[in-house]
Every structure is written in structure tokens, then in C-alpha cells.
Design a protein around this motif. Structure first.
Motif, PDB file in Angstrom:
ATOM      1  N   ALA A  83       0.994  66.478 -15.239  1.00 16.11           N
ATOM      2  CA  ALA A  83       1.613  67.627 -14.567  1.00 16.11           C
ATOM      3  C   ALA A  83       0.550  68.342 -13.746  1.00 16.11           C
ATOM      4  CB  ALA A  83       2.230  68.584 -15.589  1.00 16.11           C
ATOM      5  N   THR A  84       0.985  69.097 -12.754  1.00 18.13           N
ATOM      6  CA  THR A  84       0.054  69.842 -11.901  1.00 18.13           C
ATOM      7  C   THR A  84       0.499  71.286 -11.772  1.00 18.13           C
ATOM      8  OG1 THR A  84       1.279  69.288  -9.885  1.00 18.13           O
ATOM      9  CG2 THR A  84      -0.489  67.784 -10.532  1.00 18.13           C
ATOM     10  N   GLY A  85      -0.479  72.170 -11.556  1.00 16.97           N
ATOM     11  CA  GLY A  85      -0.171  73.571 -11.300  1.00 16.97           C
ATOM     12  C   GLY A  85       0.467  73.751  -9.930  1.00 16.97           C
ATOM     13  N   LYS A  86       1.045  74.906  -9.715  1.00 14.02           N
ATOM     14  CA  LYS A  86       1.809  75.150  -8.489  1.00 14.02           C
ATOM     15  C   LYS A  86       0.977  75.045  -7.214  1.00 14.02           C
ATOM     16  CE  LYS A  86       5.141  78.206 -10.805  1.00 14.02           C
ATOM     17  NZ  LYS A  86       5.693  79.585 -10.884  1.00 14.02           N
ATOM     18  N   GLN A  87      -0.312  75.324  -7.296  1.00 13.20           N
ATOM     19  CA  GLN A  87      -1.143  75.337  -6.090  1.00 13.20           C
ATOM     20  C   GLN A  87      -1.988  74.071  -5.916  1.00 13.20           C
ATOM     21  OE1 GLN A  87      -3.374  79.015  -5.750  1.00 13.20           O
ATOM     22  NE2 GLN A  87      -1.706  80.208  -6.643  1.00 13.20           N
ATOM     23  N   VAL A  88      -1.770  73.086  -6.740  1.00 15.08           N
ATOM     24  CA  VAL A  88      -2.539  71.834  -6.659  1.00 15.08           C
ATOM     25  C   VAL A  88      -2.033  70.978  -5.505  1.00 15.08           C
ATOM     26  CG1 VAL A  88      -3.049  69.653  -7.833  1.00 15.08           C
ATOM     27  CG2 VAL A  88      -3.155  71.816  -9.094  1.00 15.08           C
ATOM     28  N   THR A  89      -2.957  70.467  -4.689  1.00 13.27           N
ATOM     29  CA  THR A  89      -2.583  69.631  -3.541  1.00 13.27           C
ATOM     30  C   THR A  89      -3.232  68.246  -3.572  1.00 13.27           C
ATOM     31  OG1 THR A  89      -4.407  70.572  -2.227  1.00 13.27           O
ATOM     32  CG2 THR A  89      -2.235  71.637  -2.045  1.00 13.27           C
ATOM     33  N   ARG A  90      -4.309  68.080  -4.348  1.00 13.92           N
ATOM     34  CA  ARG A  90      -5.062  66.814  -4.337  1.00 13.92           C
ATOM     35  C   ARG A  90      -4.434  65.732  -5.190  1.00 13.92           C
ATOM     36  NH1 ARG A  90     -10.704  67.216  -6.466  1.00 13.92           N
ATOM     37  NH2 ARG A  90     -10.703  65.002  -5.927  1.00 13.92           N
ATOM     38  N   PHE A  91      -3.689  66.111  -6.209  1.00 12.11           N
ATOM     39  CA  PHE A  91      -3.172  65.141  -7.167  1.00 12.11           C
ATOM     40  C   PHE A  91      -1.688  65.343  -7.416  1.00 12.11           C
ATOM     41  CE2 PHE A  91      -7.661  65.842  -8.159  1.00 12.11           C
ATOM     42  CZ  PHE A  91      -8.153  64.544  -8.102  1.00 12.11           C
ATOM     43  N   ASN A  92      -1.057  64.242  -7.879  1.00 12.50           N
ATOM     44  CA  ASN A  92       0.363  64.274  -8.211  1.00 12.50           C
ATOM     45  C   ASN A  92       0.572  63.638  -9.579  1.00 12.50           C
ATOM     46  OD1 ASN A  92       1.521  65.248  -5.567  1.00 12.50           O
ATOM     47  ND2 ASN A  92       0.513  63.375  -4.852  1.00 12.50           N
ATOM     48  N   PRO A  93       1.643  64.012 -10.265  1.00 15.90           N
ATOM     49  CA  PRO A  93       1.952  63.356 -11.534  1.00 15.90           C
ATOM     50  C   PRO A  93       2.027  61.837 -11.360  1.00 15.90           C
ATOM     51  CG  PRO A  93       3.314  65.305 -11.269  1.00 15.90           C
ATOM     52  CD  PRO A  93       2.598  65.106  -9.960  1.00 15.90           C
ATOM     53  N   GLY A  94       1.418  61.121 -12.283  1.00 15.05           N
ATOM     54  CA  GLY A  94       1.388  59.667 -12.202  1.00 15.05           C
ATOM     55  C   GLY A  94       0.093  59.116 -11.642  1.00 15.05           C
ATOM     56  N   ASP A  95      -0.727  59.956 -10.992  1.00 14.03           N
ATOM     57  CA  ASP A  95      -2.005  59.490 -10.454  1.00 14.03           C
ATOM     58  C   ASP A  95      -2.932  59.057 -11.593  1.00 14.03           C
ATOM     59  OD1 ASP A  95      -1.256  59.997  -7.863  1.00 14.03           O
ATOM     60  OD2 ASP A  95      -2.349  61.894  -7.688  1.00 14.03           O
ATOM     61  N   GLU A  96      -3.539  57.899 -11.452  1.00 13.15           N
ATOM     62  CA  GLU A  96      -4.533  57.439 -12.415  1.00 13.15           C
ATOM     63  C   GLU A  96      -5.904  57.933 -11.939  1.00 13.15           C
ATOM     64  OE1 GLU A  96      -4.121  53.218 -12.691  1.00 13.15           O
ATOM     65  OE2 GLU A  96      -2.234  53.336 -13.807  1.00 13.15           O
ATOM     66  N   ILE A  97      -6.599  58.661 -12.806  1.00 11.69           N
ATOM     67  CA  ILE A  97      -7.852  59.302 -12.386  1.00 11.69           C
ATOM     68  C   ILE A  97      -8.990  58.978 -13.355  1.00 11.69           C
ATOM     69  CG2 ILE A  97      -6.656  61.207 -11.226  1.00 11.69           C
ATOM     70  CD1 ILE A  97      -8.364  61.820 -14.561  1.00 11.69           C
ATOM     71  N   PHE A  98     -10.211  59.236 -12.899  1.00  7.70           N
ATOM     72  CA  PHE A  98     -11.337  59.296 -13.814  1.00  7.70           C
ATOM     73  C   PHE A  98     -12.163  60.516 -13.431  1.00  7.70           C
ATOM     74  CE2 PHE A  98     -13.022  57.306 -10.228  1.00  7.70           C
ATOM     75  CZ  PHE A  98     -14.208  56.584 -10.385  1.00  7.70           C
ATOM     76  N   ALA A  99     -12.826  61.131 -14.435  1.00 11.94           N
ATOM     77  CA  ALA A  99     -13.426  62.438 -14.196  1.00 11.94           C
ATOM     78  C   ALA A  99     -14.586  62.717 -15.137  1.00 11.94           C
ATOM     79  CB  ALA A  99     -12.366  63.530 -14.365  1.00 11.94           C
ATOM     80  N   SER A 100     -15.477  63.584 -14.671  1.00  9.48           N
ATOM     81  CA  SER A 100     -16.534  64.142 -15.500  1.00  9.48           C
ATOM     82  C   SER A 100     -16.118  65.555 -15.891  1.00  9.48           C
ATOM     83  CB  SER A 100     -17.865  64.189 -14.733  1.00  9.48           C
ATOM     84  OG  SER A 100     -18.800  65.002 -15.402  1.00  9.48           O
ATOM     85  N   THR A 101     -16.159  65.852 -17.179  1.00  7.87           N
ATOM     86  CA  THR A 101     -15.829  67.210 -17.624  1.00  7.87           C
ATOM     87  C   THR A 101     -17.063  68.094 -17.665  1.00  7.87           C
ATOM     88  OG1 THR A 101     -16.151  66.695 -19.964  1.00  7.87           O
ATOM     89  CG2 THR A 101     -13.967  66.301 -19.053  1.00  7.87           C
ATOM     90  N   GLY A 102     -18.250  67.476 -17.617  1.00  8.93           N
ATOM     91  CA  GLY A 102     -19.488  68.237 -17.611  1.00  8.93           C
ATOM     92  C   GLY A 102     -19.640  69.129 -18.827  1.00  8.93           C
ATOM     93  N   ALA A 103     -20.183  70.326 -18.617  1.00  9.82           N
ATOM     94  CA  ALA A 103     -20.447  71.260 -19.708  1.00  9.82           C
ATOM     95  C   ALA A 103     -19.175  71.854 -20.293  1.00  9.82           C
ATOM     96  CB  ALA A 103     -21.364  72.381 -19.223  1.00  9.82           C
ATOM     97  N   SER A 104     -18.040  71.569 -19.669  1.00 15.86           N
ATOM     98  CA  SER A 104     -16.770  72.052 -20.227  1.00 15.86           C
ATOM     99  C   SER A 104     -16.294  71.168 -21.373  1.00 15.86           C
ATOM    100  CB  SER A 104     -15.695  72.088 -19.121  1.00 15.86           C
ATOM    101  OG  SER A 104     -16.044  73.019 -18.119  1.00 15.86           O
ATOM    102  N   PHE A 105     -16.797  69.929 -21.427  1.00 16.92           N
ATOM    103  CA  PHE A 105     -16.415  68.961 -22.463  1.00 16.92           C
ATOM    104  C   PHE A 105     -14.880  68.799 -22.503  1.00 16.92           C
ATOM    105  CE2 PHE A 105     -20.339  71.115 -23.993  1.00 16.92           C
ATOM    106  CZ  PHE A 105     -21.200  70.065 -23.808  1.00 16.92           C
ATOM    107  N   GLY A 106     -14.320  68.503 -23.683  1.00 17.35           N
ATOM    108  CA  GLY A 106     -12.869  68.481 -23.838  1.00 17.35           C
ATOM    109  C   GLY A 106     -12.191  67.134 -23.771  1.00 17.35           C
ATOM    110  N   ALA A 107     -12.934  66.034 -23.559  1.00 13.17           N
ATOM    111  CA  ALA A 107     -12.293  64.728 -23.378  1.00 13.17           C
ATOM    112  C   ALA A 107     -11.874  64.067 -24.688  1.00 13.17           C
ATOM    113  CB  ALA A 107     -13.218  63.789 -22.602  1.00 13.17           C
ATOM    114  N   TYR A 108     -12.343  64.584 -25.827  1.00 15.89           N
ATOM    115  CA  TYR A 108     -11.957  64.000 -27.116  1.00 15.89           C
ATOM    116  C   TYR A 108     -10.606  64.552 -27.566  1.00 15.89           C
ATOM    117  CZ  TYR A 108     -16.709  62.129 -27.899  1.00 15.89           C
ATOM    118  OH  TYR A 108     -17.893  61.436 -27.817  1.00 15.89           O
ATOM    119  N   ALA A 109      -9.604  64.354 -26.759  1.00 11.31           N
ATOM    120  CA  ALA A 109      -8.267  64.880 -27.052  1.00 11.31           C
ATOM    121  C   ALA A 109      -7.238  64.055 -26.305  1.00 11.31           C
ATOM    122  CB  ALA A 109      -8.167  66.348 -26.639  1.00 11.31           C
TER     123      ALA A 109
END
Length: 324
Positions: A83-109
Motif C-alpha cells: 500500500a502507499t500513502g496518499k502523496q506517494v508518486t514513485r511506487f505503486n502497490p505490487g511493485d517489487e522493491i529492494f531497500a536499505s533501511t539504514g539506521a532506522s532498521f526494521g527489516a526483521y518483520a
């Protein structure tokens, strides 16, 4: 949703699987269903409170004294936008992505919300989620340092710990840049490193760097454990020693002294991760020039076993955590 929490610093056994509230994306965020992440050395250092002794207090002040304030670790992932927030323009539901979470962490979920301007882009079509999950941290670090060194065609580049997470990508990237690549690793990993593009491999269990008599334009220490004095002596004039990990004041001071006393330079610091560089890596992957080396894969519920293996210091490439 299921998530792995790290309520306190300590051995792998401090990690706990728990049910937590599934996040909801804000206006400029995307909600990602995580398919895979990694048991990364960075996560293991945070979990185990392996902080530089001189910086122990300020790091704990920032991270948390008894345990990490951000209890869901995980610095990189591959998944699907749900899902995407109302102001998101770069991505759409269903997009397959890869990402760095950096110091925010959070990927173990099972799910994570990231800003749409995070270090994130669409997953390479030629890679599985497992392979892609290992790219956004170690490959970005390798690319950053090699570009900082301005590696060019014909240079001799030595990669220390060439069979590790950063090392396996560094060997390939240095080769792509046209360098003559020499890898350093243990006996059991010689064939692997050579298969990644190294023209020569030094077995550190049998031969010390000083014994080879060779000199190099760039030495890239991907784990922060190579003997700095020995490495600087093995550099050509105006050569560069790159250190991806600076853990102890003694090593930092030794690097500074080496830089001040000669034309050779020691370069360290924190790597700067960008979406632009992640897209550069994606293009190399889709062109068949860059691949992920996977040692082992574990389901999310076996995170303790995964971290226990990482703590041995003998992993080859990457340890993947299968979330979905």
C-alpha cells in the motif's frame, strides 16, 4: 504481524519473535510486505553491543543504553509494496522493491513502512527476493568505497576478507572497474573468490601480506581487521588504504599517523548510501555483471541460529532470512 525484537544487548538468544501491530503508511510512505532480509554483520554488532570502546558512551546514548531503542533490527530487505500513502508518486502497490533501511532498521518483520525517498528502488528482474535482499547494504558499501578511491582500469586492488559480505561484492565491482583484483581469504574460500573475478588469491592462513613482496594501488579492508602498518607498507606511492569498519581508537590513530607521514592515505568513515547508487547496482545486476553469494538461508523463526552462525565470523557472502 510477526517481528523479531531485540529488547536488550547480548548474544543471539536475546532475539525474540513477537506479535506487533502492523504499521500503516503515512502520506509519503509505502507499506512493504517483506519477503527476505539478511543476518548482517551490522545487525550482529548492534545486537551484541560491539561498539568502539572510545565511542561506547556516545553510541549507547544514541542507540540505547541497555538495548536498542529501535528493537526491530534489519538493515536491508527485498519485498513487495502492499500500500502507499496518499502523496506517494514513485511506487505503486505490487511493485517489487529492494531497500536499505539504514539506521532506522526494521527489516526483521513481516511488514515495514519506509519513506518513498528512502534508499529504495525496484528489484532487479533477474534476481530472486533472497538474492536482492543482500544488495542494499554490503554492495552499496563496496561501491561507495571503491568510487571514493577512484579505482580505474589497470590498477592493482587488493580486497581483504574477499569472501565476506562486502568483499564478495567488492571483488566483482573492482573487476568491473577494470582493476587487477587480488583477494585475501582463508583456504576454504580460495575457489569462491577466484570465481568472482580475482586474478590472484592470497591465503592468509599460509602467507602474510608482507611476505608476498607485492605492492598495490588500493587495499580495501572490508572488515576492519587487516594490519594497518603492514597494509600501508604494501601500498605504492600515493596508494590508498580503505577501511569499511573502524572499531578501535588505536586503529584510527594508526591510520592517521600513516597518512601524515607519507603520500599514502587511509580512508574510512561511514559509507553514504543513495538510491542513485542502488540503481547503478541494479543495472549491473540486470546486465549479468554482479551477483549475490548466498551461504545459508534461514526462516524468520530461526533468527537465533542465523545470528549464531554470523557470530562465528566464517560466513561466505551472505546469510539470508526468509520472511515470507
Amino acid at each position: 504481524m510477526k517481528a523479531i525484537l531485540c529488547p536488550q544487548y547480548g548474544p543471539p538468544e536475546v532475539l525474540r519473535m513477537m506479535e506487533v501491530v502492523k504499521p500503516t503508511p503515512k502520506n509519503k510512505e509505502v507499506l512493504i510486505k517483506v519477503k527476505a532480509t539478511t543476518a548482517n554483520g551490522a545487525d550482529a554488532r548492534i545486537r551484541g553491543a560491539v561498539f568502539p570502546s572510545i565511542f561506547n558512551f556516545p553510541v549507547r546514548l544514541a542507540m540505547g543504553f541497555k538495548g536498542p531503542r529501535k528493537q526491530i533490527l534489519g538493515v536491508e530487505l527485498a519485498g513487495v509494496v502492499e500500500a502507499t500513502g496518499k502523496q506517494v508518486t514513485r511506487f505503486n502497490p505490487g511493485d517489487e522493491i529492494f531497500a536499505s533501511t539504514g539506521a532506522s532498521f526494521g527489516a526483521y518483520a513481516e511488514y515495514i513502512c519506509l519513506p518513498e525517498n528512502a534508499v529504495m528502488t525496484r528489484k532487479p528482474a533477474t534476481m530472486s527476493f533472497e538474492e536482492a535482499a543482500a544488495v542494499p547494504h554490503c554492495a552499496l558499501a563496496a561501491l561507495y568505497y571503491l568510487r571514493k578511491a577512484k579505482v580505474t582500469s589497470g590498477q592493482k586492488v587488493l580486497i581483504y576478507s574477499a569472501s565476506g559480505g562486502i568483499g564478495t561484492f567488492a571483488v566483482q565491482l573492482a573487476k568491473i572497474m577494470g582493476a587487477q583484483v587480488i583477494g585475501v581469504c582463508s583456504t576454504s574460500n580460495l575457489a569462491l573468490v577466484k570465481s568472482l573475478g580475482a586474478e590472484q588469491v592470497i591465503d592468509y592462513t599460509k602467507e602474510q601480506l608482507a611476505q608476498t613482496g607485492e605492492t598495490y594501488d588500493v587495499i580495501f579492508d572490508t572488515v576492519g581487521k587487516a594490519p594497518i602498518k603492514e597494509c600501508v607498507q604494501a601500498l605504492n606511492e600515493k596508494g590508498l588504504y580503505l577501511s569499511a569498519v573502524h572499531l578501535e581508537l588505536a586503529r584510527i590513530m594508526e591510520g592517521i599517523r600513516a597518512t601524515l607521514k607519507s603520500s599514502k592515505k587511509v580512508i574510512g568513515g561511514v559509507a553514504n548510501y543513495t538510491t542513485e547508487n542502488l540503481n547503478d547496482l541494479k543495472r549491473l545486476i540486470e546486465a549479468g555483471q554482479l551477483k549475490t553469494v548466498i551461504d545459508r538461508s534461514y526462516p524468520l523463526e530461526e533468527i537465533v541460529a542465523a545470528h549464531t552462525y554470523v557470530d562465528t565470523g566464517h560466513k561466505k557472502g551472505h546469510v539470508i532470512i526468509l520472511v515470507d
